[in-house]
Design a protein around this motif. Structure first.
Motif, PDB file in Angstrom:
ATOM      1  N   GLU A 121       0.841  -1.188   0.000  1.00 26.13           N
ATOM      2  CA  GLU A 121       0.000   0.000   0.000  1.00 26.13           C
ATOM      3  C   GLU A 121       0.882   1.246   0.000  1.00 26.13           C
ATOM      4  O   GLU A 121       1.972   1.237   0.571  1.00 26.13           O
ATOM      5  CB  GLU A 121      -0.907   0.009   1.228  1.00 26.13           C
ATOM      6  CG  GLU A 121      -1.927  -1.128   1.242  1.00 26.13           C
ATOM      7  CD  GLU A 121      -2.836  -1.042   2.450  1.00 26.13           C
ATOM      8  OE1 GLU A 121      -2.664  -0.077   3.243  1.00 26.13           O
ATOM      9  OE2 GLU A 121      -3.711  -1.902   2.600  1.00 26.13           O
ATOM     10  N   PRO A 122       0.431   2.325  -0.628  1.00 25.76           N
ATOM     11  CA  PRO A 122       1.253   3.540  -0.696  1.00 25.76           C
ATOM     12  C   PRO A 122       1.693   4.051   0.673  1.00 25.76           C
ATOM     13  O   PRO A 122       2.824   4.518   0.820  1.00 25.76           O
ATOM     14  CB  PRO A 122       0.331   4.537  -1.405  1.00 25.76           C
ATOM     15  CG  PRO A 122      -0.549   3.679  -2.261  1.00 25.76           C
ATOM     16  CD  PRO A 122      -0.780   2.432  -1.469  1.00 25.76           C
ATOM     17  N   ARG A 123       0.834   3.942   1.671  1.00 23.57           N
ATOM     18  CA  ARG A 123       1.220   4.467   2.984  1.00 23.57           C
ATOM     19  C   ARG A 123       2.391   3.689   3.585  1.00 23.57           C
ATOM     20  O   ARG A 123       3.237   4.256   4.284  1.00 23.57           O
ATOM     21  CB  ARG A 123       0.018   4.431   3.939  1.00 23.57           C
ATOM     22  CG  ARG A 123      -0.550   3.041   4.176  1.00 23.57           C
ATOM     23  CD  ARG A 123      -1.722   3.080   5.145  1.00 23.57           C
ATOM     24  NE  ARG A 123      -2.247   1.746   5.389  1.00 23.57           N
ATOM     25  CZ  ARG A 123      -3.278   1.500   6.207  1.00 23.57           C
ATOM     26  NH1 ARG A 123      -3.875   2.510   6.833  1.00 23.57           N
ATOM     27  NH2 ARG A 123      -3.699   0.260   6.394  1.00 23.57           N
ATOM     28  N   ASN A 124       2.454   2.384   3.319  1.00 24.24           N
ATOM     29  CA  ASN A 124       3.573   1.597   3.826  1.00 24.24           C
ATOM     30  C   ASN A 124       4.872   1.953   3.099  1.00 24.24           C
ATOM     31  O   ASN A 124       5.952   1.991   3.712  1.00 24.24           O
ATOM     32  CB  ASN A 124       3.278   0.109   3.674  1.00 24.24           C
ATOM     33  CG  ASN A 124       2.144  -0.352   4.566  1.00 24.24           C
ATOM     34  OD1 ASN A 124       1.938   0.198   5.654  1.00 24.24           O
ATOM     35  ND2 ASN A 124       1.390  -1.346   4.113  1.00 24.24           N
ATOM     36  N   ILE A 125       4.769   2.216   1.803  1.00 23.88           N
ATOM     37  CA  ILE A 125       5.959   2.636   1.055  1.00 23.88           C
ATOM     38  C   ILE A 125       6.442   3.996   1.554  1.00 23.88           C
ATOM     39  O   ILE A 125       7.655   4.232   1.697  1.00 23.88           O
ATOM     40  CB  ILE A 125       5.643   2.690  -0.446  1.00 23.88           C
ATOM     41  CG1 ILE A 125       5.224   1.302  -0.939  1.00 23.88           C
ATOM     42  CG2 ILE A 125       6.863   3.172  -1.237  1.00 23.88           C
ATOM     43  CD1 ILE A 125       4.794   1.282  -2.397  1.00 23.88           C
ATOM     44  N   GLN A 126       5.520   4.899   1.839  1.00 25.94           N
ATOM     45  CA  GLN A 126       5.902   6.228   2.328  1.00 25.94           C
ATOM     46  C   GLN A 126       6.589   6.138   3.686  1.00 25.94           C
ATOM     47  O   GLN A 126       7.536   6.879   3.960  1.00 25.94           O
ATOM     48  CB  GLN A 126       4.664   7.115   2.404  1.00 25.94           C
ATOM     49  CG  GLN A 126       4.103   7.471   1.037  1.00 25.94           C
ATOM     50  CD  GLN A 126       2.734   8.121   1.120  1.00 25.94           C
ATOM     51  OE1 GLN A 126       2.102   8.161   2.181  1.00 25.94           O
ATOM     52  NE2 GLN A 126       2.252   8.622  -0.018  1.00 25.94           N
ATOM     53  N   ARG A 127       6.136   5.230   4.528  1.00 23.78           N
ATOM     54  CA  ARG A 127       6.817   5.043   5.810  1.00 23.78           C
ATOM     55  C   ARG A 127       8.235   4.532   5.594  1.00 23.78           C
ATOM     56  O   ARG A 127       9.178   4.951   6.279  1.00 23.78           O
ATOM     57  CB  ARG A 127       6.030   4.053   6.678  1.00 23.78           C
ATOM     58  CG  ARG A 127       4.691   4.580   7.182  1.00 23.78           C
ATOM     59  CD  ARG A 127       3.915   3.474   7.875  1.00 23.78           C
ATOM     60  NE  ARG A 127       2.604   3.920   8.318  1.00 23.78           N
ATOM     61  CZ  ARG A 127       1.655   3.117   8.760  1.00 23.78           C
ATOM     62  NH1 ARG A 127       1.874   1.798   8.820  1.00 23.78           N
ATOM     63  NH2 ARG A 127       0.491   3.601   9.136  1.00 23.78           N
ATOM     64  N   MET A 128       8.395   3.629   4.637  1.00 23.39           N
ATOM     65  CA  MET A 128       9.729   3.115   4.346  1.00 23.39           C
ATOM     66  C   MET A 128      10.604   4.214   3.762  1.00 23.39           C
ATOM     67  O   MET A 128      11.804   4.281   4.049  1.00 23.39           O
ATOM     68  CB  MET A 128       9.623   1.938   3.366  1.00 23.39           C
ATOM     69  CG  MET A 128      10.927   1.177   3.186  1.00 23.39           C
ATOM     70  SD  MET A 128      11.393   0.340   4.729  1.00 23.39           S
ATOM     71  CE  MET A 128      13.094  -0.075   4.376  1.00 23.39           C
ATOM     72  N   GLU A 129      10.027   5.081   2.955  1.00 24.14           N
ATOM     73  CA  GLU A 129      10.786   6.202   2.407  1.00 24.14           C
ATOM     74  C   GLU A 129      11.327   7.090   3.516  1.00 24.14           C
ATOM     75  O   GLU A 129      12.485   7.531   3.470  1.00 24.14           O
ATOM     76  CB  GLU A 129       9.919   7.022   1.457  1.00 24.14           C
ATOM     77  CG  GLU A 129       9.605   6.345   0.150  1.00 24.14           C
ATOM     78  CD  GLU A 129       8.718   7.192  -0.751  1.00 24.14           C
ATOM     79  OE1 GLU A 129       8.488   6.813  -1.903  1.00 24.14           O
ATOM     80  OE2 GLU A 129       8.248   8.254  -0.289  1.00 24.14           O
ATOM     81  N   LEU A 130      10.499   7.367   4.514  1.00 19.91           N
ATOM     82  CA  LEU A 130      10.949   8.197   5.634  1.00 19.91           C
ATOM     83  C   LEU A 130      12.076   7.517   6.402  1.00 19.91           C
ATOM     84  O   LEU A 130      13.024   8.181   6.846  1.00 19.91           O
ATOM     85  CB  LEU A 130       9.773   8.503   6.565  1.00 19.91           C
ATOM     86  CG  LEU A 130       8.726   9.480   6.023  1.00 19.91           C
ATOM     87  CD1 LEU A 130       7.561   9.599   6.993  1.00 19.91           C
ATOM     88  CD2 LEU A 130       9.349  10.849   5.774  1.00 19.91           C
ATOM     89  N   LEU A 131      11.982   6.204   6.560  1.00 13.12           N
ATOM     90  CA  LEU A 131      13.054   5.478   7.242  1.00 13.12           C
ATOM     91  C   LEU A 131      14.350   5.557   6.446  1.00 13.12           C
ATOM     92  O   LEU A 131      15.433   5.778   7.008  1.00 13.12           O
ATOM     93  CB  LEU A 131      12.643   4.024   7.461  1.00 13.12           C
ATOM     94  CG  LEU A 131      13.697   3.120   8.120  1.00 13.12           C
ATOM     95  CD1 LEU A 131      14.085   3.657   9.490  1.00 13.12           C
ATOM     96  CD2 LEU A 131      13.187   1.683   8.227  1.00 13.12           C
ATOM     97  N   VAL A 132      14.264   5.396   5.132  1.00 16.57           N
ATOM     98  CA  VAL A 132      15.450   5.496   4.283  1.00 16.57           C
ATOM     99  C   VAL A 132      16.053   6.897   4.371  1.00 16.57           C
ATOM    100  O   VAL A 132      17.278   7.062   4.483  1.00 16.57           O
ATOM    101  CB  VAL A 132      15.109   5.148   2.822  1.00 16.57           C
ATOM    102  CG1 VAL A 132      16.287   5.438   1.902  1.00 16.57           C
ATOM    103  CG2 VAL A 132      14.704   3.686   2.702  1.00 16.57           C
ATOM    104  N   LEU A 133      15.212   7.913   4.355  1.00 17.40           N
ATOM    105  CA  LEU A 133      15.695   9.290   4.447  1.00 17.40           C
ATOM    106  C   LEU A 133      16.431   9.532   5.757  1.00 17.40           C
ATOM    107  O   LEU A 133      17.482  10.187   5.792  1.00 17.40           O
ATOM    108  CB  LEU A 133      14.530  10.266   4.299  1.00 17.40           C
ATOM    109  CG  LEU A 133      13.931  10.397   2.889  1.00 17.40           C
ATOM    110  CD1 LEU A 133      12.643  11.209   2.943  1.00 17.40           C
ATOM    111  CD2 LEU A 133      14.932  11.043   1.949  1.00 17.40           C
TER     112      LEU A 133
END
Length: 325
Positions: free
Chosen positions: A155-167
């Motif tokens: 789901e997009p929200r899970n990808i966005q959370r992963m993006e924040l972790l990567v950042l």
């Protein structure tokens, strides 16, 4: 009340915010002369800072074995998927490179459980999404990004959370110095006339992307990879086939002929290993008959003779095998 740009800045250094990063490729027209002092200084600055965006290869490989969170084959699968999506959407070469760069830098600094499962896929999607947002003028939706044989759909929200972790793990440093930063400069070093620089940079770009899955290339600096790929590309042109790593070492400070030579040899070995192999010739299938079968066929000769001529031809063309021999 008027508001200046400086009022909108946070505590960071404004030079970092407004800098173009390592990918500010030096676009100089041939009229002005490519090898200007400013260009030489810019290349020297890129070489000085390129290590800040690299993953220490030895430590990275050790983590593969110690943590067992991911191995070379699983990393290669993740990178292969990134390259497939890169081709599917027609992304720029730098987008693929940055995606893999984020992937490796994240794993070097942060461990995920069972990386050969869905976490690896989620990390790949997040890194590719971030790289596309940095480099691409048009970015597909997070659902459209999950194509080309993605094992899991997030789901997009899970990808966005992963993006924040990567950042957070990358300390928000998404600009990176890549081999593409040096290709145009090195191509003009080989061909100052500019007649073949387009071919050299294009061919070198293909070589870089074709080797990006190999973990062994992580030990080489981007400038070294760029020099080695330009030499490989020059080898395809008779005019420049005699250009060597010793010539490349003189292009700028920070290049070493031994490193360039070993990197180029690794590229050649990888190309040889990945070249398409010829399909083996398929021999016509032969029917093997034992003595028992022959005896049965003799006793049934009457029935064969009364049957169609096709069956007789089939028996006569068979390979007979004697059990005693």
């Amino acid at each position: 009340m008027s508001v200046s740009c400086s009022d909108l800045l946070c505590g960071e250094d404004s030079s970092i915010i407004f800098s173009t990063g390592g990918e500010a490729l030096l676009e100089c027209s041939s009229d002005q002369g490519f090898l200007m002092p400013e260009v030489e200084e810019s290349i020297a600055g890129l070489i000085e800072n390129e290590r800040n965006f690299m993953v220490p290869c030895n430590d990275y490989i050790e983590k593969f074995h110690l943590t067992q969170s991911i191995d070379a084959s699983n990393r290669a699968d993740s990178v292969a998927w990134i390259l497939k999506v890169h081709r599917y959407h027609g992304f720029q070469p730098l987008t693929a490179y940055l995606s893999v760069n984020y992937f490796d830098r994240f794993l070097y600094s942060h461990q995920l459980p069972k990386m050969n499962g869905w976490p690896a896929q989620l990390l790949s999607v997040a890194c590719l999404s971030l790289a596309a947002k940095v480099e691409e003028p048009l970015v597909p939706s997070l659902l459209d990004l999950q194509v080309e044989g993605a094992q899991f759909i997030f789901e997009p929200r899970n990808i966005q959370r992963m993006e924040l972790l990567v950042l957070r793990v990358l300390d928000w440093r998404l600009q990176s110095i890549s081999p593409f930063s040096f290709l145009s400069f090195f191509a003009h070093k080989i061909d100052p006339t500019g007649n073949y620089t387009g071919f050299l940079t294009s061919r070198a770009t293909e070589i870089i992307l074709s080797n990006i899955q190999e973990t062994n290339f992580l030990e080489y600096r981007p400038s070294c990879i760029a020099a080695a790929t330009i030499l490989c590309a020059a080898n395809d042109l008779p005019h420049f086939s005699l250009v060597t790593a010793q010539h490349a070492e003189s292009w700028c400070d920070g290049l070493h002929k031994d490193k360039i030579t070993s990197c180029r040899q690794l590229m050649q070995q990888t190309a040889f290993a990945n070249r398409p192999r010829k399909q083996p010739k398929v021999l016509p299938q032969l029917r093997v008959m034992t003595r028992a079968s022959i005896a049965w066929s003799d006793s049934s000769s009457t029935s064969f003779s009364s049957s169609s001529p096709y069956k007789r031809r089939k028996l006569n063309n068979s390979l007979w095998l004697d059990n005693d021999k």
